[in-house]
Design an enzyme around this catalytic site. Structure first.
Site, PDB file in Angstrom:
ATOM      1  N   ASP A 164       2.418   3.221  11.697  1.00 51.55           N
ATOM      2  CA  ASP A 164       1.790   3.281  10.477  1.00 51.55           C
ATOM      3  C   ASP A 164       1.420   1.890  10.186  1.00 51.55           C
ATOM      4  O   ASP A 164       2.269   1.115   9.882  1.00 51.55           O
ATOM      5  CB  ASP A 164       2.800   3.804   9.319  1.00 51.55           C
ATOM      6  CG  ASP A 164       2.362   3.622   8.052  1.00 51.55           C
ATOM      7  OD1 ASP A 164       1.117   3.331   7.778  1.00 51.55           O
ATOM      8  OD2 ASP A 164       3.172   3.979   7.092  1.00 51.55           O
TER       9      ASP A 164
ATOM     10  N   LYS B  62      -5.232   0.003   0.780  1.00 49.51           N
ATOM     11  CA  LYS B  62      -4.726  -1.202   0.829  1.00 49.51           C
ATOM     12  C   LYS B  62      -5.515  -2.383   1.161  1.00 49.51           C
ATOM     13  O   LYS B  62      -5.973  -3.103   0.608  1.00 49.51           O
ATOM     14  CB  LYS B  62      -3.204  -1.258   1.406  1.00 49.51           C
ATOM     15  CG  LYS B  62      -2.206  -0.313   0.904  1.00 49.51           C
ATOM     16  CD  LYS B  62      -0.858  -0.258   1.307  1.00 49.51           C
ATOM     17  CE  LYS B  62      -0.324   0.840   0.957  1.00 49.51           C
ATOM     18  NZ  LYS B  62       0.491   0.702  -0.416  1.00 49.51           N
TER      19      LYS B  62
ATOM     20  N   TRP C  60       8.957   2.954   3.764  1.00 49.39           N
ATOM     21  CA  TRP C  60       8.049   3.963   4.412  1.00 49.39           C
ATOM     22  C   TRP C  60       8.670   4.347   5.753  1.00 49.39           C
ATOM     23  O   TRP C  60       8.157   5.704   5.902  1.00 49.39           O
ATOM     24  CB  TRP C  60       6.610   3.150   4.365  1.00 49.39           C
ATOM     25  CG  TRP C  60       6.131   2.837   2.770  1.00 49.39           C
ATOM     26  CD1 TRP C  60       6.416   1.727   2.221  1.00 49.39           C
ATOM     27  CD2 TRP C  60       5.546   3.798   2.207  1.00 49.39           C
ATOM     28  NE1 TRP C  60       5.733   2.020   0.850  1.00 49.39           N
ATOM     29  CE2 TRP C  60       5.267   3.416   0.767  1.00 49.39           C
ATOM     30  CE3 TRP C  60       5.258   5.267   2.270  1.00 49.39           C
ATOM     31  CZ2 TRP C  60       4.767   4.039  -0.310  1.00 49.39           C
ATOM     32  CZ3 TRP C  60       4.905   6.111   1.093  1.00 49.39           C
ATOM     33  CH2 TRP C  60       4.602   5.512  -0.007  1.00 49.39           C
TER      34      TRP C  60
END
Lengths: 389, 389
Positions: free
Chosen positions: B188, B212, B113
C-alpha cells in the site's frame, strides 16, 4: 440545417453515460475550481473530514432527501464503484436475514443490466439460492416485460431485485410492480434516477451510479431502509459494507469527494427549477417529441421497444435499415451517415450500443428540450434527404 | 508575519488527504471544464468508451508507466474505493494460488493503516491464515520499525503485505525491506506514491488511493504483475476483480472518469518538471527544512517519530506540550493556538489526527517548497512568542 450554437461551443450530448450535465453546474464547478467560496482550496483538495467539506457532503445528502422525499427511516450513502459494485454489494449486505437455512433471492431480468446483477448474485451461491422470477430474453428478446401473472416470486425471499430502466435496450418499468407487502424490494435506478417522483417507502434499497441522471462517474448513491442495515456477510469488504458506512456517515474511508460535490450541485439545480415534478414534465415532453417523430416517420425509424407501456423516457434505441449491408458493428450505411451528419451539427454520441447496433438516443435529465427539438428536426430532414436504398 | 499571498488567494494546504494539488493542474481543469479541447463536452460528460475519453485514460496510464518505469509485464488498473477497498481486494484477488491447503498471508504492521489491512484480511479467515510478521505497536507504539531479524515471515506465503508510509504516525520504510526472492510483495503506497523512484519489479502488487500524492479522491491505482492475475476467489466482486478489470483495460464498468483525468494531469505535471528524480529532490528538501526547524527548537516541537531511519518525508506528526491541559481532542492550549494562528496566515489543515492529537504536517508532492519555508518561519516565530506556560 445550421449547426447548433450552444454556449462554449458545447454539443448536445446523447451519451448513455457518463452523460451530459447541466451547463450551470459545470459553470459553478469551473468558477469554484481554484478556490471554493474563499476556503483557500479547491473542493478536490479538501480533507473529507474538514468542516467545509462535510458541509458540502451533508448538503448533497439533504438536497437528495428533499428531492425524493426520502423518509427519515432511510439512510443515504455515497459510495464508490457504480452499479456493478452494488451488484455484489446487494447480496453481500442483505443475506444474513436471521432466518434458518440458505436464503433465496429473487431476480427479475428485463435486460442486460438486471441480467448482470443476477449473474453477480450467483457468485454467492454458497450463501444464497438465486431464483429468476422472470427473464424476458426468453420469447421477448428483452423487448417487453412479461405480465406479472407469469412471474415466479419466492415467498419469504431475502429480497427481490429489479432495474427500473434498462439503458441498453430501453425497456422501463413506468409503474412500480406489485410486490408482497413485506417484500424487501431492491432496485437499480441508475438510468432513470431522479427522472420522476417515486415513493421511496416502497423500497428496501435503491441504488444508482450517478453518471447518467445525477452527476459524474465515481459517485454511487445507496438509499437504504435503516432496519435492513446489519444483514451483511462476513466476507463483505468494509468499504462496501452498508452498515459500517452508515455508522460512519459514508466516511468509513475517503469518499469520492469531488464527484459527490458535483452531484450536490446537480441536485440543487433540479430543486431550483422545481424539483422532480419539473424534471418529470421536461422528460415527458422530450420523450413525447422523440416518439412522435419516430411514429411520423412511418417505419423509416424503427423502435426496438414498440410496447408503449414499457418504453423508456431515457434511452431509445432505434434503427434505420433502409437497405444496404450492416458492418461488423451492426451499423447500416444509413445509420453510419446519420451518426456522422448529426455529429457535424453538434448532436453527438448517437451511435447505438455495440452489441445492438443502430442508433441510441439517451435523453437524461440534463439534456435540454432544445436538444431533442434539434434532433427531431434533423431526423425529419435526414429522412427526406436519404430515401431507402 | 504577513499572510501568504498565493495565486487565487489559495492557502498552503497541509491536509493528510485529500490533499493539495498543483495549481497548474487545477488551472487546466478549470480551463477545460466547459469544453475539453473542442470536443464539445466536459470530461465529466464523456462516455468512457468514446475515443476522446479513452485517449485521456490511456495517456494517464502511459504517463504513470513512464514516471515509475513500470515494466511491460505489469498491468496498470484505475479502480475505485481507495486503499480501504483494496484491503479486501488484495486477499480476494490473490488467494487462489493453486497450491494445496489453506494459504497463509503475511502482514507487516507498522501503523494504523497496515493494521487495518491485516484486520480486513482476517475477515477472509475461511480462505486464509493471517500471520502477523511483526506488529510495531507492541513495545514501540508504532514509533519505529523493528529490525527485520525479529520478523516472522512464512515460507511460501501467498503474499507479504506492508505499507511503505503510515499517514497517521509518519513511520516510513525509506528503503525496501529484504524479502525472499520468490515472495509476492504487496504494498500500500497511498501516502508516498510517486514521491521517489522505486523498483517496481520488486513488487507483485502496488496500490494507492490517488488523493494524497497523485490526484483527487475516487481514483485508485493498482499496479499488478501480470502472472498474478487470475488468483481471485469466486466471492470477489467483479468490479474489484483485478483479472476481469485487466482483461477489460479497467473498463469492466464505468471508471471514475474525472478523477482519472485529474490524475493524468498530475502525472504529466511531474513529468514536465523532471519526473520522480525532481519530485524526490523537492520532497527531500522540504523534509530537511522541517526536520531541521524541529531540531533547532530544542524540544519545543516534539516529534512522534524520532528515529531518522524511519522518519517520513510525507507526514510529520509533532506536539507542542509547553504546559496546560489537553482538551478532549488531545490538543494542548499551545497547539490550539498554533493551528488557529497558522490558519490565519493561510497555512491550513495542520491539526493532528484525531486519536493522536497535536499537529500533523503533511507535505505531499504538490505542496511547494515555499509552503514549507513559510511554515518553518511561522514555527520559529510562534516559539519565540509563545514560551512554555
Amino acid at each position: 440545417m445550421e449547426a447548433a450554437k450552444l454556449p462554449y461551443d458545447r454539443s448536445y450530448n446523447f451519451s448513455a453515460g457518463p452523460a451530459t450535465l447541466p451547463t450551470e453546474v459545470l459553470e459553478q464547478a469551473r468558477d469554484e475550481m481554484m478556490n471554493f467560496q474563499k476556503s483557500g482550496q479547491s473542493v478536490m483538495e479538501m480533507s473529507h473530514r474538514s468542516k467545509v467539506y462535510v458541509d458540502i457532503f451533508t448538503r448533497a445528502q439533504n438536497s437528495l432527501r428533499q428531492l425524493l422525499s426520502i423518509p427519515d427511516n432511510y439512510d443515504i450513502l455515497f459510495l464508490q464503484g457504480g452499479a456493478t459494485m452494488m451488484f455484489a454489494g446487494v447480496p453481500l449486505n442483505l443475506l444474513k436475514t436471521g432466518k434458518e437455512g440458505k436464503p433465496t433471492v429473487d431476480y427479475i431480468i428485463t435486460g442486460d443490466w438486471s441480467k448482470k446483477a443476477a449473474d453477480e448474485a450467483k457468485m454467492y451461491s454458497d450463501y444464497c439460492n438465486v431464483n429468476i422470477v422472470v427473464d424476458s430474453k426468453q420469447g421477448a428478446d428483452y423487448k417487453t416485460i412479461p405480465d406479472q401473472s407469469t412471474w415466479k416470486l419466492t415467498p419469504g425471499a431475502a429480497y427481490i431485485h429489479y432495474a427500473t430502466n434498462e439503458t441498453i435496450r430501453g425497456v422501463c418499468f413506468n409503474t412500480l410492480p406489485t410486490f408482497p407487502e413485506d417484500a424487501v424490494v431492491v432496485c437499480d435506478m441508475s438510468s432513470d434516477f431522479l427522472s420522476r417522483p417515486i415513493d421511496v417507502s416502497k423500497f428496501g434499497v435503491i441504488y444508482a451510479g450517478a453518471q447518467k441522471n445525477a452527476g459524474p462517474a465515481g459517485a454511487t448513491i445507496v438509499i437504504i431502509r435503516k432496519d435492513l442495515l446489519g444483514r451483511q456477510l462476513q466476507i463483505c469488504p468494509s468499504a462496501l459494507n452498508f452498515k459500517k458506512q452508515a455508522d460512519k456517515a459514508s466516511m468509513l474511508n475517503t469518499p469520492s469527494t469531488y464527484p459527490v460535490y458535483i452531484c450536490g450541485l446537480y441536485f440543487d439545480w433540479i430543486l431550483k427549477h422545481g424539483g422532480l415534478p419539473w424534471i418529470y414534465q421536461q422528460d415527458q415532453e422530450k420523450a413525447k417529441l422523440l416518439y412522435q417523430t419516430i411514429a411520423d416517420s412511418k417505419g423509416y425509424y424503427e423502435l426496438f421497444v414498440t410496447d408503449p407501456k414499457v418504453q423508456s423516457m431515457m434511452n431509445v434505441p432505434l434503427r434505420v435499415f433502409a437497405g444496404g449491408e450492416q458492418n461488423k458493428e451492426n451499423m447500416t450505411p444509413h445509420e453510419l451517415k446519420f451518426v456522422a451528419e448529426a455529429a457535424k451539427l453538434g448532436l453527438v454520441n448517437l451511435k447505438g450500443y455495440r452489441d445492438l447496433g443502430g442508433i441510441r438516443v439517451s435523453m437524461y435529465n440534463a439534456l435540454t428540450l432544445d436538444g431533442i427539438k434539434m434532433l427531431c428536426e434533423f431526423m425529419k430532414q435526414f429522412q427526406a434527404q436519404n430515401p431507402p436504398l
